[in-house]
Design an enzyme around this catalytic site. Sequence first.
Site, PDB file in Angstrom:
ATOM      1  CG  LEU A 195      -2.053   1.041   1.166  1.00 23.58           C
ATOM      2  CD1 LEU A 195      -3.004   0.781  -0.002  1.00 23.58           C
ATOM      3  CD2 LEU A 195      -2.818   1.078   2.480  1.00 23.58           C
ATOM      4  CB  CYS A 196       3.954   2.264   1.842  1.00 24.80           C
ATOM      5  SG  CYS A 196       5.038   0.874   1.517  1.00 24.80           S
ATOM      6  CB  THR A 197       4.710   0.702  -3.373  1.00 23.37           C
ATOM      7  OG1 THR A 197       5.791   0.193  -2.608  1.00 23.37           O
ATOM      8  CG2 THR A 197       5.167   0.945  -4.796  1.00 23.37           C
TER       9      THR A 197
END
Lengths: 496, 369
Positions: free
Chosen positions: B151-153
Site C-alpha cells: 500500500l505504501c508504494t
Amino acid sequence: MNKYDRQIRLWSEAGQGSLKSARHLVLGVTAATTEFVKNMVLAGIGHVTIVDGNSVTEADRSASFFMHHDVDGSNRAQVIAQYIQSLNDEAEVVGAAENPNHYIQTPELLASYDIIITTRLADDILMQLWKNVCKTSVLIQIDSYGCVGQVRSFFLWHTIVDSHPESRVELYLHNLWSEIESYSDSIDLEALENHDHEHIAFVVLLIKALQEWKRRHHNGPPSTLPEKKEFKAIIKAFERTYDQENVSEAVRNAWRVSVPKVPEGLSKLFEIQEGCNLREFGLQLTFFSLVRALKQFVAKYDRLPLSGDLPDMKSDTAGYNRIVEIYRTKAKQDAEQFARVYLNLCQLEGLEPASQSEIEHFCKNCRHIRALRGVPPNEDKRLNLRVHEDSEFKSIFSAICGANEYLYRNHLTTWYGDQSAAEALRDYSAHYADQVGLVYDSSAEELHSVSAFLGGIAAQEATKFTLHQYTPFMHTLVYDAIKQATHVFLNGEIFN
Amino acid sequence: MATRQNLAALRVLVIDVIDMDTIDVTNLNRQFLFSESDVGKAKASVAAEFVNKRVPGVKVVPHVSAIQDMSDDFYERFNIVICGLDSVEARRWINAKIVGLVDDNDPTTIRPLIDGGTEGLRGQVRVILPTITACYECSLDMIAPQKTYPLCTIAATPRLPEHCIEWALVVGWPQWHSELFDADRPDHMQEMYERALERAKEHCISGVTLSLTQGVVKHIIPAIASTNAIVASACCTEAFKLATAIAPPLDNYMTYAGNDGAHAYPFSLDARPDCPVCGGEALRVDLAKSATLSDLLESIAVQAPKASISAASGPLYMRNPPVLEKATRANLTKPLSELFESGSELVVTDATLPFSLRVTVRFSQDDHR
Ligand SMILES: [Zn+2]
C-alpha cells in the site's frame, strides 16, 4: 473486448497477426488431427486445408465429436471443415475430398503452406513428403493409438526471437556511460535524510559501491568469492536502518556488476553464419542476416545492445523515472546503431531489409534469441541406438512407427482380428513386448481423450512455430496416458 | 468445457454440469461449444444443449448455480467429480465438500475428485481420492500467492503502471463512489482506466492501457484453446480410468509445461496428517464444566475466528442469519454442561473457512481455572 484478449496477453498483437497470416495443411482426418484443427481455428489461424478422401463411417462418429449423425456417406474432410468453420468466421477452413497421397506427391499443392500436419504416415512416405516441403514448411506428424501416442516435428531450421525469458533485465554496470554515472554522482548519500536514503534505487547503490571498489582495486569488477564478499560488504555498509530494503535489493543484485558474456548459443550462431551465403538459410534469411548484423555490432562495441528493461525496485517515483529514462534512451541509441549496422549489411548483400519494428524487436530480445536445427524424418532410426534414453518410451516410439508402417503397407485403418499385426509390430521393437501390447491392444483405434491431448500438444507446437515465440520441443515427444507422462527424444541442435 | 466433449465421446452416460457464469466474448478463443450468438447466455445451459444435440445416448444436465449452492444430496448422486474452477476459494470449497462426504464405513462414498487448471502454456491435473491421497487443502502452500503491491508504494511512490491502477482501485474508487466497483461494468472499467491514466500522468509513468487495467483489476490469467485441450483431455483420461478400472489413476499430480519444449511430468504429493480437511482427527478441546459457550469460541478463535457452532441436537450459536443469531445469542453465557454432554463432537463453521471443523469438547471434573 477482443475475443482473442486472453491469448494476446501472451503473444501480443503482432503474434496474433502472425497467426492470422498462417496457412496450415492437414493430411488425413483422425480425432487427433481434428482436435488440432479445432485448437488452431479457435486461436484465429488464417487458413487451414483439411484433406481426406474417405466418407464418414459409424466408427468415425464414435471417435470424433464433430461428426454429426446425419452426415454418414459425406466426405470426412468436408464435414469436419464445415463444422469447424462455424467456430470462427475469421479463419478460413477448407475441406478437400482428395486422397492425402495425391497431395504428398504433388509439390505444387504443398507449396503455399507453412505447416503441414500428417498422421500415421509410414517413414518412407513421410520422407517423400519431407523432400517436397522441407524448404518451405514445418512438418508435424501426430500418431494416436489407444492409450499412447506421439507428436513429431521436422524442419530444417526454426528461429525464435522472443523466447519469453524470465527477464530481459541487463544493467551493464561494468561499462558505465556518462548519463548513468553522472546521475549517480549527483546523489550524495551522506547528505541524505534517512527517509530519502531508504528511497535511493539499488542501481545507484551498486554504482557507488562499484566506484568504491575501483578506488580499492585497480582491476575489473569483483570475480572471486572473497572479492564478491568484499563487494557485498561495501554495499552493506550503506545501510542506515536495520534491514533497509533498497540495500538488501542491491546485495541481491550484486552479481549484476560482473561483465555480461555473449551467451554460448549466440556465439555459435555467430560462427555458423560466418562465411555462409545468407540465402542458404532460406525461410530464416531475415533472422540470420540480423544475427550477422548483431555480430558486427558486438565487434564494434564489444557488447550486446541494451534491452532497456528494468525491474521494479524500492525507490521514490522521480528517482526511478530518471533511471528508467536513462536506460530507455541508451537502449534506443543502441537500437538505432544496430539498425544502421543491419541496413548497411542489407545494402551490401542486396537483401530486402526487415521492417523497423522487426529490427527493434530483434534488438530488444537479442540476448535471448534461439535457433533450432532439425533433422529429417529418417534420422529417427538413430533414436533406436541411443541406449541411455528411457527404454519404455523408446519402445512405445518403435511400436508406433511399426504400427504406422504395418497399416500403410497393408492399406488398413485397423488390425482388429489380425494376428500377423502383433508379430509385425514385435519385429519393430523386439524387446519391449509390453509396450507393443499397448499399441496392439488399441486395434489401431483412437481413444478420444488421448487424441485430444496429442492434438493439443501439436497445436501448441504449431503455434510456437508460427509465432517464432516460445521454444518448440526438438523432434519426437512420446505420450503415455497410463502414466500421464511425456518424454522428448531430442534430435537436432538447439542454440540458446 | 473441453472436458465435457471428451467425456461425452467416451460415452459416459449422465453428466451434470454446474457453472454460474454467462458466456463472455473472451471465452470464444478456447470454446467450441459456444458461438458468438451465445454471448450473455448461461455457460452450463449452452454447453449441455450442444452436447445433448450432438451425442445421442448421453444426457447432460445443466445447473446454472454456484457450486456452494448445491446440497450434499446433490453431490452424493455422483461417482466422480471433475472441476475446472478459477479460484483457490472455490477449489478449497469443493475439496472440503467431497472429502467431508466420506463415510469411513462405506467405500462408495469416496468420490474421486479430478481437478484441472491452466495458465498460458502451462497446466496441471490432479486426482484426489478423498481420505486416501493428498487433498487440495494438504498442498495449499504450493499455490503461489496472488501478486500484490504494498500500500505504501501505491500511495506514496508509484513506479509502475500497475501501481497507478491499484491506487485507482484501492485508494481512489472508495473516495469517489459509494457504489462498489463492478469489473463487469464497462462504464466502471472505463472510469478506472481513466483515473489510473490520470494518476500515471501526474507521476510521469507510461504504460497504463485499458487492457492492462482490465488485467490488473480482474486478475486475468491468459488462456488458450490448446492448453485447455491438453488439461481437459488428461482430466477425462483419468475419469475414464476411474470409471472403467482399465488402469490405475494418476498418483496423483501431473504438471504440463509448453513454454520451453513440452513436458508432462507426473508426481506424487503426500497427504498431510494434520490437514484440517482430510487429516481425520477432530480438534480436541478440554474446558472446565463451568466454562461458557463464549469461552469455547475463544479457545478455537485461531482455527475459526468467526465461528458458528452446532451440536448433534441443533445449533448452539449461529452468526447468520440475524434471526438465528438473536435466537442463539443467549447460549453464549450458558455453561457448556447445560448445552451438551462431555465428549460431544461439535461442528464449527466459519464464513472465512471453506470447510467445517469438528471439535470434541471434554469437561474437566473440577474447576481449577
Ligand atoms: Zn488434506
